[in-house]
Design an enzyme around this catalytic site. Structure first.
Site, short mmCIF file in Angstrom:
data_model
loop_
_atom_site.label_atom_id
_atom_site.label_comp_id
_atom_site.label_asym_id
_atom_site.label_seq_id
_atom_site.Cartn_x
_atom_site.Cartn_y
_atom_site.Cartn_z
N ASP A 66 0.85 -1.00 -0.20
CA ASP A 66 0.11 0.25 -0.11
C ASP A 66 0.88 1.34 0.01
O ASP A 66 1.56 1.66 0.87
CB ASP A 66 -0.88 0.00 1.26
CG ASP A 66 -2.06 1.03 1.05
OD1 ASP A 66 -1.76 2.24 0.73
OD2 ASP A 66 -3.00 0.95 1.89
N ARG A 126 12.53 7.62 1.23
CA ARG A 126 13.41 7.47 2.70
C ARG A 126 13.84 6.18 2.77
O ARG A 126 15.14 5.87 3.08
CB ARG A 126 12.60 8.07 3.64
CG ARG A 126 13.03 8.13 4.86
CD ARG A 126 12.39 8.60 6.08
NE ARG A 126 11.22 7.60 6.20
CZ ARG A 126 10.41 7.74 7.15
NH1 ARG A 126 10.14 8.66 8.03
NH2 ARG A 126 9.41 6.80 7.38
N TYR A 170 -4.16 16.64 -7.74
CA TYR A 170 -2.94 15.78 -8.56
C TYR A 170 -1.59 16.83 -8.96
O TYR A 170 -0.75 16.30 -8.67
CB TYR A 170 -3.64 15.01 -9.84
CG TYR A 170 -2.79 14.31 -10.66
CD1 TYR A 170 -2.56 12.97 -10.29
CD2 TYR A 170 -2.22 14.95 -11.81
CE1 TYR A 170 -1.64 12.26 -11.00
CE2 TYR A 170 -1.14 13.92 -12.50
CZ TYR A 170 -1.02 12.84 -12.17
OH TYR A 170 -0.18 12.08 -13.12
N LYS A 174 2.03 16.30 -7.80
CA LYS A 174 3.22 16.06 -8.72
C LYS A 174 4.33 17.33 -8.58
O LYS A 174 5.38 16.92 -8.78
CB LYS A 174 2.86 15.95 -10.15
CG LYS A 174 1.95 14.46 -10.16
CD LYS A 174 2.45 13.38 -9.77
CE LYS A 174 1.94 12.20 -10.24
NZ LYS A 174 2.67 10.94 -9.91
#
Length: 264
Positions: A66, A126, A170, A174
């Site tokens: 997920d 990360r 969106y 981005k």
């Protein structure tokens, strides 16, 4: 086909679309250890099955993940490293879309888009950086590296969305991916980790092809100087370029593969 990629690769959103075709391209161009991640196990199996049919020599690890959950992401990276001992190429492709103008957009939708498209890329990156810092380069410096990360942003990470296809969450997510890419590229380039972003334009997914065929978005496609939708293979090949030594002096770049749309 020339082998221009080496090492173990990790792709999110690999069950369909750009992620799926990137998996095929990576195998075609030399990757022999490949972790495929997606939230949909049935889609993962389709990609894995087709990949093994085309490239039976590739070792595939399928991971249900997920992209909005920290624990799920950390587990996926850990599983990859346990299986392949290292992580050399990561493509953070998982994302979701919407079409809403700000006055019609719910906070729930905003947060859902951000949780996958921006938080998910941050959490993946990360975890990937933490692993890459532990490993040495496969190939000698300066063209070698300790790892390469390609974040799939969008041409809407470079420009505003069109009134024909309003997508404020969106587009914002981005743009955030581009900020994350540029900042971490500067931070980790001295440590031998190379980070760039792919910014696709309108790509011929089955859904978008059907929309265009029915008359929807025809005005948007008409704005593309090349006069067509991109093919998913073209985006996958461009991601391969960013992952390969051919782009070894590129860092923090958003590569627009959009038929010229953002040049206007």
């Amino acid at each position: 086909m020339a082998s221009i990629l080496r090492g173990a690769a990790f792709i999110t959103g690999a069950g369909s679309g750009i992620g799926q075709y990137t998996a095929y391209a990576f195998a075609r161009y030399g990757v022999r250890q490949l972790a495929l991640c997606d939230i949909r196990p049935e889609s993962l199996e389709q990609t894995r099955s087709e990949l093994k049919k085309r490239h039976p020599e590739v070792e595939v690890l399928s991971i249900q993940m997920d992209a909005s959950k920290e624990d799920s992401i950390n587990s996926a990276v850990d599983q990859t490293v346990r299986k392949f001992s290292r992580l050399d190429i990561a493509v953070n492709n998982a994302g979701i879309g919407h079409q809403d103008m700000t006055h019609e957009l719910s906070l729930e939708t905003w947060r859902k888009v951000m949780s996958v498209n921006l938080d998910g890329v941050f959490l993946c990156q990360r975890a990937q950086i933490r692993q890459m810092l532990k490993q040495g380069p496969l190939d000698p410096l300066p063209r070698g590296n300790r790892g390469v990360i390609v974040n799939v942003a969008s041409m809407l990470g470079l420009v505003a969305s069109s009134p024909v296809t309003p997508a404020v969450a969106y587009t914002s997510s981005k743009h955030g991916v581009m900020g994350l890419t540029k900042t971490d590229a500067v931070m980790y380039a001295p440590k031998g980790i190379r980070i760039n972003a792919m910014c696709p334009g309108y790509v011929g997914t089955p859904l978008l092809k059907d929309t265009v065929a029915s008359g929807g978005m025809s005005s948007e496609v008409a704005k593309v100087p090349q006069g067509r939708l991109g093919e998913m293979e073209e985006i996958a090949d461009s991601i391969t370029f960013l992952a390969s030594p051919m782009s070894s002096f590129m860092a923090g770049h958003g590569l627009a593969v959009d038929g010229g749309y953002t040049c206007q």
